[in-house]
Design a protein around this motif. Structure first.
Motif, short mmCIF file in Angstrom:
data_model
loop_
_atom_site.label_atom_id
_atom_site.label_comp_id
_atom_site.label_asym_id
_atom_site.label_seq_id
_atom_site.Cartn_x
_atom_site.Cartn_y
_atom_site.Cartn_z
N THR A 1 0.82 -1.22 0.00
CA THR A 1 0.00 0.00 0.00
C THR A 1 0.86 1.26 0.00
O THR A 1 0.36 2.35 0.21
CB THR A 1 -0.92 0.04 1.23
N HIS A 2 2.14 1.11 -0.21
CA HIS A 2 3.01 2.29 -0.25
C HIS A 2 2.88 2.92 -1.63
O HIS A 2 3.44 2.41 -2.60
CB HIS A 2 4.47 1.89 -0.01
N ASP A 3 2.17 4.02 -1.72
CA ASP A 3 1.87 4.52 -3.06
C ASP A 3 2.42 5.92 -3.33
O ASP A 3 2.07 6.53 -4.33
CB ASP A 3 0.36 4.49 -3.31
N ILE A 4 3.27 6.41 -2.47
CA ILE A 4 3.79 7.76 -2.71
C ILE A 4 4.63 7.80 -3.99
O ILE A 4 4.46 8.70 -4.82
CB ILE A 4 4.60 8.25 -1.51
N ASN B 1 2.41 7.61 -6.91
CA ASN B 1 1.67 8.87 -7.11
C ASN B 1 2.55 9.93 -7.77
O ASN B 1 2.09 10.68 -8.63
CB ASN B 1 1.15 9.40 -5.77
N ASP C 1 -2.17 -1.91 -3.94
CA ASP C 1 -2.63 -3.26 -3.63
C ASP C 1 -3.44 -3.82 -4.81
O ASP C 1 -4.56 -4.29 -4.63
CB ASP C 1 -3.46 -3.22 -2.33
#
Lengths: 216, 355
Positions: free
Chosen positions: A105-108, A111, A130
């Motif tokens: 879930t690490h989406d920086i 993004n 995810d």
């Protein structure tokens, strides 16, 4: 006296660069009111500001916090302009499907790649985080995407990346859809190993990579 | 290759600058232990018997210097996580506390908190099976306050607050630091090590100024508290992910005497800059474990020892970060063989050169 087109572009660019959401919205409305083409306002105004921010990021003057705030301002301006984008413009762009692989879930990082890629003039379909390998492939097939960009920060989830490539092969899409990978534990060696078309170590490089592979 | 010293004998001699048989290592593969016993990740994490079976099976195979576990600190902020059967869970619900709510947060006593009881059972069992027999030392995981705050609020939202609302960030990270310090008092008197991950406070995320302002003072506070309750200050190991290059001196300024950093950086450069102040722990790449050959793993072990051996504080070779669950067991075998062979003291520079 109303502002010129160039002044509005500069206002949009500065609003993003200085992460002023309200200013971005105000200048976006000015662009609409002045009858400026929405796509041009995004590319010459908002995206220009994001690209300036990207330069400072590469020079280590801006960091993740600043880029995230620039992105908020950019998105606020885009929301105003989006309804005014001509349909023909929407169809013309290279499409990139992007997401963080299942289990992460690490989406920086993802993004940032999305934001800079959009700022670079691409249409980005962001599946979030995810994301199951099947979802990348199904979206790419349904949307006629040119590139799939896969991200993960975790060593534990990076093994989902080759699954996307396998599924593309099974669906007979591998020749048409390029796959690029990135994220903390990923390396060029891993990209080569799984048969990806490229690896980028950071968000700025990812945009250049997407440009390269989509033209190849 | 048999060791000539026990982990504790080696650690004591290492600390006192006396002769050692080899460098101490820190190469516990964490959840990978589940792979050795055919357990799912959920079973390994939630069932104490399965956890112990996995750790002890792995220890019997690889004879660790350190094994790791955790006892929940009872800091329940309302964050929710998923727990798949055989994969890592993800945060499914973050929180958005007001300043007043943050100020009202408290800590349950870790000794009596029901959620902590399985952890205490595991610790007791590992102490009986390993520590009491002079085998592996036991390390407890204690997450650092900056990362705990970021994960609780959502990292992107939290990072934006560094600019938009710095007072809020100080409030929440400071409060969490105080809560962690209070909670870990339950560990006072335990003969354990501490592994202290702070993955969000990474150079990949923060500028040096942001790290020094928002993370380092609070990390230092917790590390200092742990060093006070630990048998020795060198029982506390600060772990940070990503590219930490710009942060090394600031990390060392926390007072940490052990720094476990990712392999994405130049370990030799880290050794030059802070190797006189801290023992560098690591940094065999998870990627090598996953896709490398056994020879690649051996070369990575040699590289990590070679690169970090230049400082006054000797390195502690091992993993840079958790090895992937799908890494071949043969690579783990190769890693532990290589650690024993190439960490043998005194180091043999010729043997450590790349093949």
């Amino acid at each position: 006296m109303s502002e010129s087109k160039q002044e509005i572009f500069k206002g949009l660019s500065d609003a993003v660069f200085e992460f002023e959401e309200d200013e971005a919205v105000a200048y976006a409305h000015k662009a609409v009111d002045a009858g400026i083409d929405a796509t041009e306002a995004i590319e010459s105004g908002l995206a220009d500001g994001m690209q300036r921010a990207g330069v400072l990021y590469e020079e280590e003057e801006y960091f993740i916090s600043e880029l995230l705030l620039c992105a908020d301002a950019l998105n606020a301006g885009v929301e105003v302009l989006k309804p005014h984008i001509r349909t023909s413009d929407k169809d013309a762009k290279t499409k990139v499907v992007i997401g963080v692989i299942e289990g992460d879930t690490h989406d920086i990082g993802k993004n940032l790649v999305r934001i800079l890629t959009e700022a670079g003039g691409y249409e980005v379909l962001d599946l979030g985080r995810d994301v199951k390998p099947e979802a990348f492939v199904e979206t790419a097939a349904a949307e006629g995407a040119d590139v799939i960009a896969l991200s993960t920060l975790m060593t534990t989830t990076m093994v989902g990346m080759p699954k996307v490539i396998e599924l593309l092969k099974e669906r007979g899409l591998r020749d048409r859809v390029k796959v690029v990978v990135g994220g903390g534990p990923i390396s060029q060696g891993y990209a080569d190993r799984i048969g990806a078309d490229g690896y980028a170590p950071n968000a700025s490089e990812a945009v250049r990579l997407i440009e390269r592979v989509s033209k190849a | 290759m048999q060791d000539e010293m026990t982990p504790r004998q080696r650690k004591k001699a290492f600390r006192e600058g006396r002769d050692i048989d080899r460098l101490p290592t820190w190469a516990f593969p964490q959840d990978y232990c589940s792979r050795l016993i055919g357990a799912t990740l959920r079973e390994y994490m939630t069932d104490t018997k399965t956890f112990l079976k996995g750790v002890l099976t792995a220890d019997a195979r690889w004879d660790f210097d350190v094994v790791e576990m955790m006892i929940p600190l009872g800091i329940d902020l309302g964050v929710e996580r998923s727990m798949p059967e055989d994969d890592y869970g993800v945060v499914t619900k973050t929180i958005d506390p007001t300043e007043k709510e943050i100020e009202s947060w408290g800590v349950e006593d870790v000794r009596t908190n029901p959620a902590a009881q399985p952890g205490w059972e595991r610790l007791e069992a590992l102490q009986d099976a390993l520590a009491a027999k002079d085998r592996a030392e036991i390390s407890l995981m204690v997450s650092m306050p900056f990362t705990t705050a970021a994960m609780s609020l959502g990292t992107d939202k939290f990072l934006k607050k560094l600019i938009r609302d710095p007072d809020y960030v100080h409030l929440i990270v400071g409060k969490l630091a105080d809560m962690i310090v209070q909670a870990v008092q339950a560990f006072k008197g335990l003969d354990v090590l501490y592994w202290c991950p702070d993955p969000v406070a990474s150079g990949s995320m923060l500028s040096l100024a942001q790290y020094r302002t928002f993370a380092q003072p609070y990390t230092a506070k917790v590390l200092h508290a742990l060093q006070e309750i630990a048998p020795h200050p060198d029982h506390v190991n600060l772990h940070m992910c990503g590219n930490t290059t710009r942060l090394w001196e600031a990390m060392a300024d926390t007072g940490a005497l052990l720094m476990n950093i990712d392999e994405t950086i130049d370990f030799a450069d880290a050794s030059r800059r802070v190797g006189d102040r801290v023992h560098l722990v690591g940094n065999v790449a998870p990627m090598t474990m996953l896709i490398g050959s056994e020879q690649d793993v051996i070369e990575d072990v040699k590289r990590s020892i070679r690169d970090a051996a230049g400082g006054k504080a000797l390195p502690i070779p091992g993993f840079a970060d958790s090895p992937p669950l799908k890494s071949p067991v043969e690579n783990h075998d190769a890693l532990h063989r290589a650690l024993r062979e190439y960490a043998k003291w005194p180091l043999d520079e010729e043997r450590l050169t790349p093949a």
